[in-house]
Design a protein around this motif. Structure first.
Motif, PDB file in Angstrom:
ATOM      1  N   ASN A  36       0.826  -1.209   0.000  1.00  0.00           N
ATOM      2  CA  ASN A  36       0.000   0.000   0.000  1.00  0.00           C
ATOM      3  C   ASN A  36       0.861   1.260   0.000  1.00  0.00           C
ATOM      4  OD1 ASN A  36      -2.351  -1.468  -0.042  1.00  0.00           O
ATOM      5  ND2 ASN A  36      -2.783  -1.231   2.120  1.00  0.00           N
ATOM      6  N   GLY A  37       1.919   1.273   0.806  1.00  0.00           N
ATOM      7  CA  GLY A  37       2.829   2.415   0.813  1.00  0.00           C
ATOM      8  C   GLY A  37       3.481   2.632  -0.541  1.00  0.00           C
ATOM      9  N   CYS A  38       3.822   1.536  -1.213  1.00  0.00           N
ATOM     10  CA  CYS A  38       4.410   1.631  -2.552  1.00  0.00           C
ATOM     11  C   CYS A  38       3.410   2.181  -3.557  1.00  0.00           C
ATOM     12  CB  CYS A  38       4.892   0.258  -3.021  1.00  0.00           C
ATOM     13  SG  CYS A  38       6.283  -0.417  -2.099  1.00  0.00           S
ATOM     14  N   LEU A  39       2.164   1.721  -3.475  1.00  0.00           N
ATOM     15  CA  LEU A  39       1.161   2.113  -4.469  1.00  0.00           C
ATOM     16  C   LEU A  39       0.779   3.585  -4.398  1.00  0.00           C
ATOM     17  CD1 LEU A  39      -1.197  -0.988  -4.530  1.00  0.00           C
ATOM     18  CD2 LEU A  39       0.449  -0.260  -6.272  1.00  0.00           C
ATOM     19  N   VAL A  40       0.810   4.183  -3.217  1.00  0.00           N
ATOM     20  CA  VAL A  40       0.510   5.613  -3.148  1.00  0.00           C
ATOM     21  C   VAL A  40       1.749   6.433  -3.472  1.00  0.00           C
ATOM     22  CG1 VAL A  40      -1.430   5.372  -1.577  1.00  0.00           C
ATOM     23  CG2 VAL A  40       0.846   5.756  -0.635  1.00  0.00           C
ATOM     24  N   GLY A  41       2.900   5.774  -3.532  1.00  0.00           N
ATOM     25  CA  GLY A  41       4.152   6.442  -3.868  1.00  0.00           C
ATOM     26  C   GLY A  41       4.500   6.277  -5.336  1.00  0.00           C
ATOM     27  N   ASP A  42       5.702   5.739  -5.582  1.00  0.00           N
ATOM     28  CA  ASP A  42       6.261   5.688  -6.939  1.00  0.00           C
ATOM     29  C   ASP A  42       5.938   4.426  -7.729  1.00  0.00           C
ATOM     30  OD1 ASP A  42       7.462   8.107  -6.497  1.00  0.00           O
ATOM     31  OD2 ASP A  42       9.372   7.255  -5.867  1.00  0.00           O
ATOM     32  N   SER A  43       5.159   3.540  -7.183  1.00  0.00           N
ATOM     33  CA  SER A  43       4.901   2.258  -7.841  1.00  0.00           C
ATOM     34  C   SER A  43       3.491   2.214  -8.402  1.00  0.00           C
ATOM     35  CB  SER A  43       5.089   1.120  -6.845  1.00  0.00           C
ATOM     36  OG  SER A  43       6.362   1.214  -6.239  1.00  0.00           O
ATOM     37  N   TYR A  44       3.272   1.257  -9.280  1.00  0.00           N
ATOM     38  CA  TYR A  44       1.934   1.067  -9.831  1.00  0.00           C
ATOM     39  C   TYR A  44       1.763  -0.386 -10.256  1.00  0.00           C
ATOM     40  CZ  TYR A  44       4.189   1.410 -14.431  1.00  0.00           C
ATOM     41  OH  TYR A  44       5.000   1.217 -15.529  1.00  0.00           O
ATOM     42  N   ILE A 121       7.009   4.040   3.900  1.00  0.00           N
ATOM     43  CA  ILE A 121       7.302   3.795   2.480  1.00  0.00           C
ATOM     44  C   ILE A 121       6.877   5.003   1.649  1.00  0.00           C
ATOM     45  CG2 ILE A 121       6.794   2.325   0.474  1.00  0.00           C
ATOM     46  CD1 ILE A 121       8.554   0.963   2.598  1.00  0.00           C
ATOM     47  N   TRP A 122       5.694   5.538   1.937  1.00  0.00           N
ATOM     48  CA  TRP A 122       5.188   6.693   1.193  1.00  0.00           C
ATOM     49  C   TRP A 122       6.129   7.897   1.336  1.00  0.00           C
ATOM     50  CZ3 TRP A 122      -0.290   9.168   2.237  1.00  0.00           C
ATOM     51  CH2 TRP A 122      -0.649   9.988   1.161  1.00  0.00           C
ATOM     52  N   ILE A 123       6.606   8.144   2.536  1.00  0.00           N
ATOM     53  CA  ILE A 123       7.541   9.251   2.749  1.00  0.00           C
ATOM     54  C   ILE A 123       8.844   9.004   1.992  1.00  0.00           C
ATOM     55  CG2 ILE A 123       9.042  10.355   4.476  1.00  0.00           C
ATOM     56  CD1 ILE A 123       6.633  10.293   6.398  1.00  0.00           C
ATOM     57  N   MET A 124       9.341   7.758   2.010  1.00  0.00           N
ATOM     58  CA  MET A 124      10.578   7.466   1.281  1.00  0.00           C
ATOM     59  C   MET A 124      10.381   7.647  -0.224  1.00  0.00           C
ATOM     60  SD  MET A 124      12.478   4.397   3.356  1.00  0.00           S
ATOM     61  CE  MET A 124      11.082   3.306   3.570  1.00  0.00           C
ATOM     62  N   ASP A 125       9.178   7.376  -0.727  1.00  0.00           N
ATOM     63  CA  ASP A 125       8.897   7.527  -2.154  1.00  0.00           C
ATOM     64  C   ASP A 125       8.652   8.986  -2.546  1.00  0.00           C
ATOM     65  OD1 ASP A 125       9.092   4.791  -2.451  1.00  0.00           O
ATOM     66  OD2 ASP A 125       7.119   4.543  -3.336  1.00  0.00           O
ATOM     67  N   ASP A 126       7.757   9.655  -1.852  1.00  0.00           N
ATOM     68  CA  ASP A 126       7.281  10.978  -2.267  1.00  0.00           C
ATOM     69  C   ASP A 126       7.501  12.074  -1.238  1.00  0.00           C
ATOM     70  OD1 ASP A 126       6.363   9.909  -4.641  1.00  0.00           O
ATOM     71  OD2 ASP A 126       4.309   9.644  -3.934  1.00  0.00           O
ATOM     72  N   GLY A 127       8.208  11.754  -0.166  1.00  0.00           N
ATOM     73  CA  GLY A 127       8.371  12.714   0.907  1.00  0.00           C
ATOM     74  C   GLY A 127       9.620  13.564   0.784  1.00  0.00           C
ATOM     75  N   HIS A 128       9.635  14.574   1.618  1.00  0.00           N
ATOM     76  CA  HIS A 128      10.770  15.485   1.698  1.00  0.00           C
ATOM     77  C   HIS A 128      10.912  15.924   3.152  1.00  0.00           C
ATOM     78  CE1 HIS A 128      13.571  18.667   0.649  1.00  0.00           C
ATOM     79  NE2 HIS A 128      12.844  19.500   1.365  1.00  0.00           N
TER      80      HIS A 128
END
Length: 186
Positions: A36-44, A121-128
């Protein structure tokens, strides 16, 4: 066929019987929160046909991070496609997940609250992390100017105990210092 812990003939199986199988869900343990963390981030999820899909990781800037995610999902086999993308093997469960989360809509991925692992995971993908203010932010550009979705995501954060403000034009969620400290401690 082994049904309800006893052997029966196939013709004697009834609706509601529990069949013994070797199938193991990709969402066991922390797998669901991680995915789930991957899917809201950079994955699809890419759909090959209506019944099978694969999880796709892509990152041209930090391939080591992608390799770490693949290692964490060690029960799923991935192939490097050579174009900064890694695709899992196709299976039914990814196609099912794609239907449930429709276009990586955060509101469909998280039904009630956001788990600590999904958030990490979401922060690591799309966070700052802004060092000068010691605050986190998460960019969700695909929902910029979408008031309904951004409000829904904000409610999810609030339900998860993480008050946040967002910028409608950029789709950027900005946590204050106190909330950022809470996130860092998780």
């Amino acid at each position: 066929i082994l049904v309800n812990n006893k052997w029966v003939e196939a013709k004697d199986i009834n609706n509601g019987d529990k069949l013994k199988t070797k199938y193991s869900s990709i969402k066991h343990g922390d797998g669901e929160d991680f995915i789930n963390g991957c899917l809201v981030g950079d994955s699809y999820i890419h759909i090959r046909d209506k019944n099978t899909g694969c999880l796709v990781f892509q990152d041209s800037k930090n391939t080591e991070y992608v390799k770490w995610k693949i290692k964490c999902l060690n029960t799923i086999k991935f192939n490097d496609t050579g174009d900064n993308k890694w695709k899992s093997e196709y299976n039914y469960e990814f196609a099912k997940i794609k239907k449930e989360v429709y276009n990586r809509n955060t509101l469909n991925v998280f039904k009630d609250t956001i788990s600590d692992l999904s958030l990490a995971i979401w922060i690591m993908d799309d966070g700052h992390f802004k060092k000068t203010h010691k605050t986190y932010s998460i960019s969700v550009k695909r929902f910029s100017d979408n008031f309904e979705v951004l409000e829904g995501i904000q409610r999810l954060f609030f339900k998860s105990g993480l008050p946040v403000k967002y910028k409608i034009k950029s789709g950027n969620f900005v946590f204050d210092r106190n909330t950022s400290d809470i996130i860092a401690e998780k």
